[in-house]
Scaffold this active site. Structure first.
Site, PDB file in Angstrom:
ATOM      1  N   ARG A 146      98.663  10.107 -20.775  1.00  0.00           N
ATOM      2  CA  ARG A 146      97.979   8.945 -21.421  1.00  0.00           C
ATOM      3  C   ARG A 146      98.892   7.720 -21.955  1.00  0.00           C
ATOM      4  O   ARG A 146     100.151   7.920 -21.910  1.00  0.00           O
ATOM      5  CB  ARG A 146      97.371   9.596 -22.780  1.00  0.00           C
ATOM      6  CG  ARG A 146      96.359  10.690 -22.628  1.00  0.00           C
ATOM      7  CD  ARG A 146      95.776  11.115 -23.949  1.00  0.00           C
ATOM      8  NE  ARG A 146      95.003  12.106 -23.887  1.00  0.00           N
ATOM      9  CZ  ARG A 146      95.203  13.810 -23.730  1.00  0.00           C
ATOM     10  NH1 ARG A 146      96.372  14.067 -23.949  1.00  0.00           N
ATOM     11  NH2 ARG A 146      94.149  14.369 -23.606  1.00  0.00           N
ATOM     12  N   LYS A 170      97.217  14.535 -27.920  1.00  0.00           N
ATOM     13  CA  LYS A 170      96.321  14.655 -29.132  1.00  0.00           C
ATOM     14  C   LYS A 170      96.387  15.900 -29.893  1.00  0.00           C
ATOM     15  O   LYS A 170      96.952  16.896 -29.609  1.00  0.00           O
ATOM     16  CB  LYS A 170      94.887  14.548 -28.594  1.00  0.00           C
ATOM     17  CG  LYS A 170      94.639  13.418 -27.755  1.00  0.00           C
ATOM     18  CD  LYS A 170      92.978  13.172 -27.348  1.00  0.00           C
ATOM     19  CE  LYS A 170      92.772  11.900 -27.047  1.00  0.00           C
ATOM     20  NZ  LYS A 170      91.451  11.658 -26.294  1.00  0.00           N
ATOM     21  N   HIS A 240      94.406   4.259 -17.782  1.00  0.00           N
ATOM     22  CA  HIS A 240      93.426   5.471 -17.828  1.00  0.00           C
ATOM     23  C   HIS A 240      92.905   5.666 -16.071  1.00  0.00           C
ATOM     24  O   HIS A 240      92.804   6.955 -15.850  1.00  0.00           O
ATOM     25  CB  HIS A 240      92.197   5.233 -18.310  1.00  0.00           C
ATOM     26  CG  HIS A 240      91.197   6.551 -18.486  1.00  0.00           C
ATOM     27  ND1 HIS A 240      91.670   7.630 -19.269  1.00  0.00           N
ATOM     28  CD2 HIS A 240      90.122   6.924 -18.040  1.00  0.00           C
ATOM     29  CE1 HIS A 240      90.859   8.709 -18.920  1.00  0.00           C
ATOM     30  NE2 HIS A 240      90.014   8.147 -18.222  1.00  0.00           N
ATOM     31  N   ARG A 243      95.768   7.807 -14.551  1.00  0.00           N
ATOM     32  CA  ARG A 243      95.718   9.134 -15.167  1.00  0.00           C
ATOM     33  C   ARG A 243      94.318   9.755 -14.301  1.00  0.00           C
ATOM     34  O   ARG A 243      94.478  10.846 -13.879  1.00  0.00           O
ATOM     35  CB  ARG A 243      95.112   9.158 -16.732  1.00  0.00           C
ATOM     36  CG  ARG A 243      94.917  10.533 -17.299  1.00  0.00           C
ATOM     37  CD  ARG A 243      94.873  10.522 -18.750  1.00  0.00           C
ATOM     38  NE  ARG A 243      94.293  11.563 -19.488  1.00  0.00           N
ATOM     39  CZ  ARG A 243      95.026  12.628 -19.777  1.00  0.00           C
ATOM     40  NH1 ARG A 243      96.321  12.875 -19.651  1.00  0.00           N
ATOM     41  NH2 ARG A 243      94.372  13.665 -20.450  1.00  0.00           N
ATOM     42  N   HIS A 266      94.373  18.935 -21.731  1.00  0.00           N
ATOM     43  CA  HIS A 266      93.150  18.930 -22.356  1.00  0.00           C
ATOM     44  C   HIS A 266      92.753  20.234 -22.939  1.00  0.00           C
ATOM     45  O   HIS A 266      93.515  21.111 -22.550  1.00  0.00           O
ATOM     46  CB  HIS A 266      91.925  19.037 -20.915  1.00  0.00           C
ATOM     47  CG  HIS A 266      91.766  17.587 -20.474  1.00  0.00           C
ATOM     48  ND1 HIS A 266      91.417  17.425 -19.177  1.00  0.00           N
ATOM     49  CD2 HIS A 266      91.858  16.311 -20.965  1.00  0.00           C
ATOM     50  CE1 HIS A 266      90.992  15.994 -18.900  1.00  0.00           C
ATOM     51  NE2 HIS A 266      91.620  15.260 -19.919  1.00  0.00           N
ATOM     52  N   TYR A 275      86.637  15.280 -13.335  1.00  0.00           N
ATOM     53  CA  TYR A 275      87.423  14.534 -12.045  1.00  0.00           C
ATOM     54  C   TYR A 275      87.348  15.316 -10.972  1.00  0.00           C
ATOM     55  O   TYR A 275      87.693  14.987 -10.033  1.00  0.00           O
ATOM     56  CB  TYR A 275      89.214  14.896 -12.538  1.00  0.00           C
ATOM     57  CG  TYR A 275      89.728  14.176 -13.838  1.00  0.00           C
ATOM     58  CD1 TYR A 275      89.770  12.725 -13.855  1.00  0.00           C
ATOM     59  CD2 TYR A 275      89.847  14.748 -15.103  1.00  0.00           C
ATOM     60  CE1 TYR A 275      90.433  12.002 -14.952  1.00  0.00           C
ATOM     61  CE2 TYR A 275      90.197  14.089 -16.207  1.00  0.00           C
ATOM     62  CZ  TYR A 275      90.548  12.608 -15.950  1.00  0.00           C
ATOM     63  OH  TYR A 275      90.941  12.016 -17.172  1.00  0.00           O
TER      64      TYR A 275
END
Length: 295
Positions: A146, A170, A240, A243, A266, A275
């Protein structure tokens, strides 16, 4: 005040980023203003679902997207869950709320031909900024990281000898991502140039400006948008999308969905599956060409 406690909870316990916490706080403040204006209600802990529904109607009437409305309501829903958890309320007024329907966001990745032209044909200046910009593009495409992860990447987390980087994602979740040989060479070249930049050696982050300061979000966006405008006519050209491109190209080449999930950082497969629509399209082409019934 309950909202202050909730914001503190998001920041300290949930480890949400300052940007995310600020968004939650704004959404709750907006609802507070609505309740005060429409119902003369000072404590939103006492709000009922009809009040929330009227807030949603008022938001829709301002012409903001359903996606934005859903995000605001999601903030409120999280707040009521927190109040339930702390025993401040007995019933969650949003427990049975259904989100507004939203159109699927179609994000078109760069093609392999566009990436080939970008990294192997388009000339980059032989300067600190030129090498840095090329490394930014290559790293985003080669790892799928990211923008925020790239900006906050620390020098100590780049392991040249083991050809890998440690990324803090994250919820402060760490992951190790392998590096390509071409990326390693770029890192070595970049670090050599970085040493002579003012304040460069004092900075803990990998990517810095020509003045030695930490790189920032809008600069990363400008790098991606600026260079890709030379090779792509796609409307959206952002970090993004790179990505998205990484994930799509990996899946197109047969990478396992679980492996891509881990590389992207994720929490669940559901996030990675968005995706797969591009790779399914690619599989259809392969299937059409290769299946005996099509000969």
């Amino acid at each position: 005040m309950a909202i202050a406690a909730f914001i503190s909870y998001l920041s300290l316990e949930k480890k949400y980023s300052p940007h995310t916490v600020k968004a939650y706080e704004k959404d709750l403040t907006d609802f507070c203003v609505f309740c005060k204006t429409a119902y003369e209600l000072s404590n939103i802990e006492d709000a009922s679902y009809p009040m929330v529904r009227n807030w949603i109607v008022s938001l829709v009437e301002t012409k903001i997207s359903n996606r934005s409305v859903n995000r605001k309501v999601s903030s409120l829903k999280s707040y009521f869950k927190f109040l339930m958890k702390t025993g401040s309320i007995q019933t969650n007024p949003l427990a049975k709320h259904k989100a507004l329907k939203t159109a699927k966001k179609l994000e078109i990745p760069f093609s392999e031909a566009e990436m080939e032209e970008m990294l192997n044909v388009l000339p980059f200046e032989n300067s600190f900024e030129g090498v840095r910009d090329r490394l930014v593009i290559e790293l985003l495409y080669a790892t799928g990281m990211r923008r925020a992860e790239l900006i906050n990447l620390k020098l100590q987390n780049v392991d040249i000898s083991n050809r890998s980087i440690k990324v803090l994602g994250k919820r402060n979740k760490e992951r190790i991502i392998p590096l390509l040989e071409s990326t390693i060479h770029l890192f070595i070249e970049y670090f050599t140039l970085r040493k002579v930049i003012e304040n460069g050696e004092n900075s803990q982050t990998v990517f810095i400006t020509s003045k030695g300061n930490k790189i920032y979000e809008t600069l990363v966006y400008r790098i991606i948008n600026g260079y890709f405008s030379k090779v792509s006519s796609k409307v959206k050209k952002s970090p993004h999308i790179l990505r998205h491109t990484f994930a799509t190209h990996m899946l197109n080449q047969g990478a396992d969905l679980n492996s891509v999930k881990e590389l992207l950082g994720h929490a669940s497969l559901a996030s990675t599956q968005v995706y797969t629509h591009n790779s399914i399209a690619e599989l259809k082409k392969v299937h059409s060409k290769a299946h005996p019934r099509n000969r």
